[in-house]
Design an enzyme around this catalytic site. Structure first.
Site, PDB file in Angstrom:
ATOM      1  N   ASP A 249       0.135  24.126 -33.510  1.00  0.00           N
ATOM      2  CA  ASP A 249       0.996  24.686 -34.539  1.00  0.00           C
ATOM      3  C   ASP A 249       0.526  24.090 -35.865  1.00  0.00           C
ATOM      4  O   ASP A 249      -0.019  22.983 -35.892  1.00  0.00           O
ATOM      5  CB  ASP A 249       2.450  24.312 -34.257  1.00  0.00           C
TER       6      ASP A 249
ATOM      7  N   CYS B 158       0.855  -1.197   0.000  1.00  0.00           N
ATOM      8  CA  CYS B 158       0.000   0.000   0.000  1.00  0.00           C
ATOM      9  C   CYS B 158       0.887   1.241   0.000  1.00  0.00           C
ATOM     10  O   CYS B 158       2.073   1.179   0.339  1.00  0.00           O
ATOM     11  CB  CYS B 158      -0.952   0.019   1.195  1.00  0.00           C
TER      12      CYS B 158
ATOM     13  N   CYS C  75       2.704   2.125   3.183  1.00  0.00           N
ATOM     14  CA  CYS C  75       3.973   1.420   3.402  1.00  0.00           C
ATOM     15  C   CYS C  75       5.134   2.211   2.804  1.00  0.00           C
ATOM     16  O   CYS C  75       6.198   2.348   3.419  1.00  0.00           O
ATOM     17  CB  CYS C  75       3.924   0.037   2.763  1.00  0.00           C
TER      18      CYS C  75
END
Length: 730
Positions: free
Chosen positions: A407, A12, A15
């Site tokens: 562009d 997780c 952790c």
């Protein structure tokens, strides 16, 4: 000095935060960052590796300095899970504890076996809970912070104190098993990115003076020649020395169809050779290949967290300690002030038990994992389609884009002029110029003049003459002269032939009013015109324009269906910009812009619309790309500057990827919001149930870890997000 390590056992994001804080406290460490999504620790400073290993292990994880090999073939989820459970020491202890717990449950049916059952429950609790408690205490003493493991440890100890040792053992066993499930599911998500790196073969067939030799890819040097046989993966970036073959470049550029490669063409490591053998001259080391740089940049992108992800991390940092305080108040306030039972009673659970259930329910696992797995999946899905997105922050910004600025040259157009029209003065009025002898002769004369020129307009004329089969009608012009006013003149056989601008011909070569009107009409639509004379007699004209990309119209339509406005920002002539805009249906045009004016336009549009994405070639558009909230470069696979400077890179130069990544970004953010809402919602529901004494500890851990797994599986959905055709509702 910077070093990178792989951390094993993190299931997780909380952790990762604890490892980062613990390593940061080591003497000699200047900087430490742990990225949960890639399980990597990036370290700066001088620190003994043994001390680093000891610190990481004390926190309950393992340290490696190399990536774990990725299996050659994908294995089924359940087979892989079984292998994962048996390979981890903590999960083996948990499984052994689960076996004792199961035996103790069976002993309840035999009279006089309750003490033995209790003993087995405590053994199961000790086996499954030892790694959890050790990690919790290490984090508490090293980082001075409260972790999820500590919440579970406190809940288990409290359950034993109130006589619920069986429930305590069940709680810890389910928690350990769910953590393993969560860790395995997260590991599979990480492998989707690491698998990209594994596309490069480990060995290459190098051509030496004494023959062919198989050598490790890492040993190849620029200038080496390698042979790639049909069906093999190309081992290194390079250029084709000899041979021709179709190459599948999908891993790099996302192109759906193979591309023909001939001598002089660039090829990329990890792409798949087709039916022909290729001899390739290596141009980059393996560690510097385009594929390696893509994987590295996507990995580094995890550090550029989305604003929502940063908020979740900050929230989780204060959330867990706050939960411990709230649980304490829940345990003591009702008994002290409202005469409610503290201990369990025959009528129901006491408030200590309910507080313990609250500790279990409130674990922020699902919440803190909701964003990183989803963002990793989104970045990886984009990379598979040939789009490099340099961080979760840009995914989040892409989801908010209201306007896209393009562009023109090289972005909406190919940047390669093509012949759009040519007509002879004595043309009888035919619609098909390629079938008119007089018009074909004008093109043939112009091609003979332009054959020796490297100008883009000359290339357009020569290419058109080749397509119509008239490129060899006349020999190449001799004694070429460049004329002031825009034109060239030369001798073709016995004739003097001139090709030049309308302005030049107005001054030097009289022509009819009708021809003049035709040329002016073409110029007003943005096309470049050239007139041709032979021995002073005007023979006709040619018109050239930049070719629009085949996918540009569909891209603009898709953006409009997504509710995104479009604008062209170009330094080109307004008439040329108008021609492109009319064909594509662009909302707004700003033409004739100098570089500083283009930059000002981007800043102005960003202020007006909120979130602006700028699309350019990544070279001369760099200032404008940097000024936009998201700068997107087109065609960066062979352009190192574009890959380094832009926020997003369309590696294959395919504009159709633009609507795809905008939809992908919106999809990723929707999933993150879904995950956050689900995580908080399920916690709110079970908090109410806990207060009403309508849940148990084992139900609470199932709800919390089940929610985490659902969040992970939901977060993996972007990996299957189709490019597809855009629906009207986006």
């Amino acid at each position: 000095m910077q070093k990178t390590f792989l951390i094993e056992g993190m299931d997780c994001a909380d952790c990762a935060r604890h490892v980062e804080e613990g390593v940061q406290k080591l003497p000699g460490v200047q900087f430490a960052r742990v990225d949960f999504a890639t399980a990597q620790l990036v370290l700066e400073g001088e620190v003994d590796e043994a001390s680093l290993q000891q610190r990481v292990q004390a926190l309950g994880y393992r340290l490696k300095d190399e990536q774990t090999p990725i299996p050659e073939k994908a294995e089924s989820f359940w087979l892989g899970l079984g292998r994962y459970l048996l390979s981890e020491g903590e999960t083996r202890l948990a499984l052994l504890g689960g076996a004792f717990l199961l035996i103790s449950a069976g002993l309840r049916f035999f009279a006089g076996m309750s003490n033995l059952a209790l003993g087995l429950q405590l053994v199961a609790l000790g086996l499954a809970g030892y790694p959890i408690a050790r990690s919790a205490l290490a984090n508490l003493f090293i980082n001075r912070s409260i972790s999820i493991n500590l919440l579970m440890t406190l809940a288990a100890i409290g359950a034993v104190i109130i006589g619920e040792s069986g429930e305590a053992a069940t709680l810890i066993f389910l928690f350990a098993l769910a953590e393993a499930l969560e860790g395995y599911s997260t590991d599979r998500a990480r492998r989707t990115l690491s698998g990209l790196q594994n596309l490069t073969p480990t060995h290459a067939l190098r051509l030496d003076n004494d023959g062919e030799h198989w050598v490790p890819v890492q040993s190849l040097l620029p200038g080496d020649r390698v042979r790639v046989r049909p069906g093999e993966r190309i081992p290194a970036d390079g250029v084709v020395h000899s041979g021709a073959s179709d190459v599948n470049q999908a891993p790099i550029t996302g192109e759906s169809l193979p591309v023909l490669k001939q001598p002089g063409d660039a090829v990329f490591a990890g792409t798949v050779n087709g039916n022909g053998a290729l001899d390739i001259q290596v141009t980059r080391l393996a560690k510097d290949s385009t594929l390696a740089r893509i994987v590295q940049m996507v990995t580094e992108a995890q550090g550029r967290r989305a604003r929502l992800q940063r908020w979740i991390d900050r929230f989780a940092a204060v959330y867990t300690p706050a939960v411990v305080g709230i649980a304490f108040l829940v345990a003591v306030i009702p008994p002290l002030f409202f005469h409610q039972p503290f201990w369990n009673t025959p009528e129901g659970h006491g408030w200590l038990y309910r507080a313990l259930a609250l500790l279990v329910i409130a674990c922020p696992c699902a919440l803190v994992i909701s964003a990183p797995v989803t963002i990793l999946s989104g970045l990886t899905a984009a990379a598979r389609q040939g789009v490099l997105i340099k961080g979760g922050v840009y995914l989040e910004t892409l989801a908010q884009v209201k306007r896209v600025a393009f562009d023109k040259t090289g972005t909406l157009t190919l940047g390669k002029p093509v012949l759009t029209d040519h007509r002879a003065v004595d043309c009888p009025g035919c619609e098909d110029r390629s079938a008119c002898p007089a018009c074909r002769d004008v093109l043939a004369l112009a091609a003979a003049l332009e054959r020796a020129s490297a100008h883009p307009l000359a290339h357009a004329v020569v290419s058109a003459s080749q397509a119509q089969g008239v490129h060899q009608r006349y020999p190449t012009a001799q004694n070429l002269t460049t004329l002031n006013g825009g034109g060239i003149q030369g001798w073709i056989e016995q004739d003097v032939v001139t090709l030049g601008s309308h302005m030049l011909f107005e001054k030097q070569f009289p022509h009819s009013a009708e021809l003049c009107a035709q040329v002016k009409t073409l110029e007003q639509t943005g096309e470049t015109t050239m007139l041709l004379s032979q021995n002073g007699e005007v023979r006709g004209y040619l018109a050239v324009a930049d070719e629009i990309r085949p996918e540009s119209r569909q891209v603009v339509d898709d953006l409009h269906r997504l509710g995104i406005r479009t604008v062209i920002l170009t330094g080109d002539h307004p008439a040329a910009a108008q021609r492109v805009a009319r064909q594509l249906g662009v909302d707004e045009i700003r033409a004739g812009l100098l570089p500083e004016q283009k930059l000002q336009a981007v800043e102005e549009l960003a202020r007006a619309d909120g979130t602006l994405a700028m699309l350019g070639d990544g070279i001369n558009d760099t200032p404008a790309l940097s000024a936009a909230q998201v700068g997107i470069a087109v065609g960066g696979a062979s352009n190192a500057q574009a890959m380094e400077t832009a926020d997003v890179v369309l590696l294959g130069g395919d504009l159709s990827k633009l609507p795809y990544i905008l939809r992908l970004a919106r999809f990723v953010m929707r999933i993150i919001y879904q995950n956050v809402a689900f995580s908080l919602g399920i916690k709110a529901l079970f908090l109410v149930l806990a207060m009403l004494d309508a849940t148990t500890l084992w139900m609470a851990v199932l709800a919390d870890m089940g929610g985490s797994l659902l969040v992970i599986f939901n977060g993996l959905r972007p990996l299957r997000f189709p490019q597809g055709t855009l629906h009207p509702n986006g």
